[in-house]
Design a protein around this motif. Structure first.
Motif, short mmCIF file in Angstrom:
data_model
loop_
_atom_site.label_atom_id
_atom_site.label_comp_id
_atom_site.label_asym_id
_atom_site.label_seq_id
_atom_site.Cartn_x
_atom_site.Cartn_y
_atom_site.Cartn_z
N ASP A 13 90.78 116.84 109.52
CA ASP A 13 91.37 117.85 108.99
C ASP A 13 91.28 117.60 107.29
OD1 ASP A 13 93.11 115.56 108.34
OD2 ASP A 13 94.68 116.14 110.07
N HIS A 14 92.16 118.40 106.62
CA HIS A 14 91.87 118.40 105.31
C HIS A 14 92.32 117.17 104.56
CE1 HIS A 14 96.42 118.99 105.64
NE2 HIS A 14 96.57 118.62 104.70
N GLN A 15 93.22 116.32 105.34
CA GLN A 15 93.49 115.01 104.74
C GLN A 15 92.21 114.04 104.92
OE1 GLN A 15 97.21 113.12 105.77
NE2 GLN A 15 98.36 115.15 105.78
N SER A 16 91.30 114.35 105.83
CA SER A 16 90.21 113.48 105.93
C SER A 16 89.18 113.24 104.92
CB SER A 16 89.36 114.17 107.37
OG SER A 16 90.02 114.11 108.36
N LEU A 17 89.52 114.50 103.73
CA LEU A 17 88.54 114.33 102.88
C LEU A 17 89.17 113.81 101.62
CD1 LEU A 17 87.04 118.02 103.33
CD2 LEU A 17 86.21 115.74 104.34
N ARG A 18 90.14 113.28 101.56
CA ARG A 18 90.91 112.53 100.67
C ARG A 18 91.02 111.01 100.74
NH1 ARG A 18 94.39 116.01 97.26
NH2 ARG A 18 95.69 114.26 96.68
N GLY A 19 90.15 110.25 100.72
CA GLY A 19 90.11 108.75 100.72
C GLY A 19 89.85 108.20 101.98
N LYS A 20 89.85 109.04 103.16
CA LYS A 20 89.75 108.50 104.54
C LYS A 20 88.39 108.15 104.78
CE LYS A 20 94.27 109.87 105.89
NZ LYS A 20 94.82 109.09 106.33
N VAL A 21 88.38 107.20 105.87
CA VAL A 21 86.90 106.73 106.49
C VAL A 21 86.01 107.64 106.57
CG1 VAL A 21 85.77 105.88 108.62
CG2 VAL A 21 87.82 104.82 107.77
N VAL A 22 86.30 108.77 107.06
CA VAL A 22 85.14 110.17 107.22
C VAL A 22 84.53 110.31 106.18
CG1 VAL A 22 84.68 112.33 108.11
CG2 VAL A 22 85.97 110.66 109.72
N ALA A 23 85.44 110.49 105.06
CA ALA A 23 84.86 111.03 103.68
C ALA A 23 83.88 110.09 103.05
CB ALA A 23 86.05 111.40 102.83
N GLY A 24 84.56 108.87 102.98
CA GLY A 24 83.68 107.63 102.80
C GLY A 24 82.46 107.54 103.13
N VAL A 25 82.33 107.52 104.49
CA VAL A 25 81.10 107.38 105.39
C VAL A 25 80.10 108.59 105.14
CG1 VAL A 25 80.07 107.16 107.59
CG2 VAL A 25 82.11 105.72 106.90
N ALA A 26 80.72 109.75 105.30
CA ALA A 26 79.85 111.04 104.97
C ALA A 26 79.31 111.17 103.53
CB ALA A 26 80.53 112.36 105.37
N GLY A 27 79.93 110.90 102.54
CA GLY A 27 79.55 110.84 101.15
C GLY A 27 78.35 110.04 101.05
N ALA A 28 78.51 108.63 101.45
CA ALA A 28 77.51 107.88 101.49
C ALA A 28 76.28 108.26 102.23
CB ALA A 28 78.04 106.61 101.92
N ALA A 29 76.35 108.82 103.05
CA ALA A 29 75.17 109.28 104.01
C ALA A 29 74.48 110.69 103.49
CB ALA A 29 75.56 109.42 105.62
N ARG A 30 75.41 111.27 102.79
CA ARG A 30 74.85 112.40 101.91
C ARG A 30 74.09 111.96 101.07
NH1 ARG A 30 79.10 114.87 99.08
NH2 ARG A 30 78.82 112.86 98.12
N ASP A 31 74.49 110.88 100.09
CA ASP A 31 73.61 110.41 99.12
C ASP A 31 72.29 109.95 99.27
OD1 ASP A 31 75.89 111.23 97.57
OD2 ASP A 31 76.69 109.29 97.14
N ARG A 32 72.38 109.62 100.75
CA ARG A 32 70.83 108.99 101.01
C ARG A 32 70.09 109.80 101.64
NH1 ARG A 32 74.95 105.10 100.80
NH2 ARG A 32 74.24 102.82 100.27
N GLY A 33 70.52 111.13 101.95
CA GLY A 33 69.89 111.87 102.73
C GLY A 33 69.81 111.57 104.05
N VAL A 34 70.86 111.17 104.72
CA VAL A 34 70.89 110.68 106.26
C VAL A 34 71.85 111.68 106.77
CG1 VAL A 34 71.62 109.00 107.83
CG2 VAL A 34 70.27 108.47 105.67
N PRO A 35 71.67 112.47 108.01
CA PRO A 35 72.78 113.26 108.85
C PRO A 35 73.84 112.39 109.24
CG PRO A 35 70.69 112.66 110.32
CD PRO A 35 70.46 112.12 108.96
N CYS A 36 74.90 112.90 109.17
CA CYS A 36 76.11 112.25 109.41
C CYS A 36 76.93 113.18 110.54
CB CYS A 36 77.14 112.04 108.49
SG CYS A 36 78.62 111.24 108.82
N VAL A 37 77.19 112.63 111.67
CA VAL A 37 77.85 113.35 112.70
C VAL A 37 79.44 112.72 113.01
CG1 VAL A 37 78.14 114.23 115.26
CG2 VAL A 37 75.90 113.92 114.01
N VAL A 38 80.20 113.46 112.84
CA VAL A 38 81.80 113.28 112.99
C VAL A 38 82.18 113.73 114.55
CG1 VAL A 38 84.24 113.84 112.46
CG2 VAL A 38 82.44 113.38 110.60
N LEU A 39 82.86 112.72 115.06
CA LEU A 39 83.42 112.97 116.50
C LEU A 39 84.99 112.58 116.17
CD1 LEU A 39 81.10 110.88 118.68
CD2 LEU A 39 80.88 113.27 118.20
N ALA A 40 85.84 113.51 116.61
CA ALA A 40 87.12 113.51 116.50
C ALA A 40 88.21 113.85 117.72
CB ALA A 40 87.63 114.17 115.18
#
Length: 413
Positions: free
Chosen positions: A329-356
């Protein structure tokens, strides 16, 4: 690319490419790579499965379809519940049981992880966790962080030179006043009497008795949010209602914390000025502010954990990243695991899938954060109108195995 039923897909127009360095993976990957390199690094699904079990279920489903793919499991945490277990698996060290109390003063089981380099890790949720209370017991006006102080004191007595406190999932809103008591500091009213426990009592705080007994240990708050202590984005306003606070309670608690912050700044020599507005101070009902007041610092919980498990090396050579949490949800993008992982994957050009368990984040927000697709257990089990919520809570591992298998069918080479 096919879209999974009950999913949110973000269109990706750039082909995925890998650098030549990817041909020689680090030792963490198996020496022989027959298929894709899939990094599975979820957080816990709160109330159902710890992070290691989430990762294992997804991996089991994936292997049932694509057994030749290489899977690397790196369960994660953001400082909240489950943080100690994840760090123990990555760092080793000794896990020491510590008797403590819950937010209402009842006996509870806690532990600290003490590593060979003199760092102690503990999590506030073991003593202050919302999960320790029934819904009828939740009242942040009365709950206390005293039990967390017992854990910190035990870490200091065990000889830790640095104490890292994972903050998240708390039932308290007392600004760490309870935590300070076992560390030698008691809040007083105008007549010099010790205040009762709980956030509401801080409305009458006028001074402090005693001095912190930390034996030179440095404190670090591993926070899952960057909210300040006070105001519209502060501990009381944002998180108080989750802990049982009414609108009137929120106003009372915010005013009480404002008074508490003034006293801490005035009476503790290591407390920074402007305490009420500092990022992370509102974490776990103001426990972040208490750590800052003791001269400590706040760090990103997900950043601390990802360094501990060497997630960067795994990301550098992954073909696909699968992460997740209970509610995206919206809180996921404020310092949560998903935000950190997805941002790092994006910076490397690697696709990131979220299961929730549940997905409520919009597609544009998710894409901006680096999320390629997001899939929900609730939708997998038929949606809210067909009992999907209950099934997601009762059979999360089953659902994650199924989603893992379907992802393998979609993504595996």
């Amino acid at each position: 690319m096919a879209v999974l039923e009950g999913s949110t897909q973000v269109e990706v127009t750039t082909p995925w490419s890998h650098s030549p360095a990817a041909a020689q993976p680090p030792p963490m990957w198996p020496a022989t790579l027959l298929g894709m390199r899939v990094l599975i690094c979820p957080d816990k699904f709160a109330g159902t499965l710890p992070a290691p079990e989430v990762a294992a279920a997804v991996a089991e489903g994936w292997r049932s379809v694509a057994p030749d793919d290489e899977l690397l499991l790196r369960p994660l945490a953001d400082g909240g519940p489950g943080c100690v277990a994840v760090l123990a698996e990555a760092l080793g060290g000794r896990r020491l049981p510590v008797p403590t109390v819950d937010p209402l003063g009842r006996p509870a089981a806690g532990e600290i992880l003490l590593t060979d380099d003199g760092v102690a890790y503990l999590e506030s949720a073991q003593a202050c966790g919302l999960h320790l209370l029934s819904p009828a017991e939740r009242d942040p006006k009365a709950t206390t962080s005293y039990g967390l102080g017992l854990l910190v004191a035990a870490a200091v007595e065990a000889g830790a030179r640095t104490v890292v406190v994972g903050l998240g999932g708390s039932a308290t809103n007392d600004g760490g006043a309870g935590m300070l008591v076992p560390l030698g500091v008691t809040a007083l009213d105008g007549a010099g009497r010790a205040l009762p426990y709980g956030g509401a009592a801080l409305a009458a705080v006028a001074g402090l008795d005693g001095a912190p007994r930390l034996r030179g240990a440095a404190l670090v708050a591993a926070t899952d949010v960057d909210n300040p202590l006070l105001g519209l984005h502060g501990a009381s306003s944002v998180f108080g209602p989750q802990k049982g606070a009414t609108r009137a309670d929120v106003l009372l608690l915010d005013a009480a914390l404002e008074r508490w912050a003034d006293v801490l700044v005035e009476r503790l020599p290591d407390c920074p000025s402007g305490l009420g507005a500092l990022p992370g101070g509102g974490a776990a009902g103001g426990l972040g502010a208490a750590v800052l007041a003791l001269g400590g610092r706040c760090e990103s919980g997900i950043g601390l954990v990802t360094r501990a498990v060497d997630l960067d090396s795994a990301l550098d050579t992954a073909d696909l990243v699968v992460t997740g949490e209970g509610s995206f949800d919206h809180q996921s993008l404020r310092g949560k695991v998903v935000a950190g992982v997805a941002g790092a994957a994006r910076d490397r050009g690697v696709p990131c899938v979220v299961l929730a368990g549940r997905v409520s984040t919009g597609r544009r927000e998710a894409a901006a954060a680096g999320v390629t697709e997001a899939h929900s257990l609730v939708e997998h089990f038929g949606g809210e109108e067909r009992g999907g919520v209950a099934a997601a809570m009762e059979r999360p591992a089953e659902g994650l195995r199924a989603l893992g298998a379907r992802l393998a069918g979609q993504w595996s080479r």
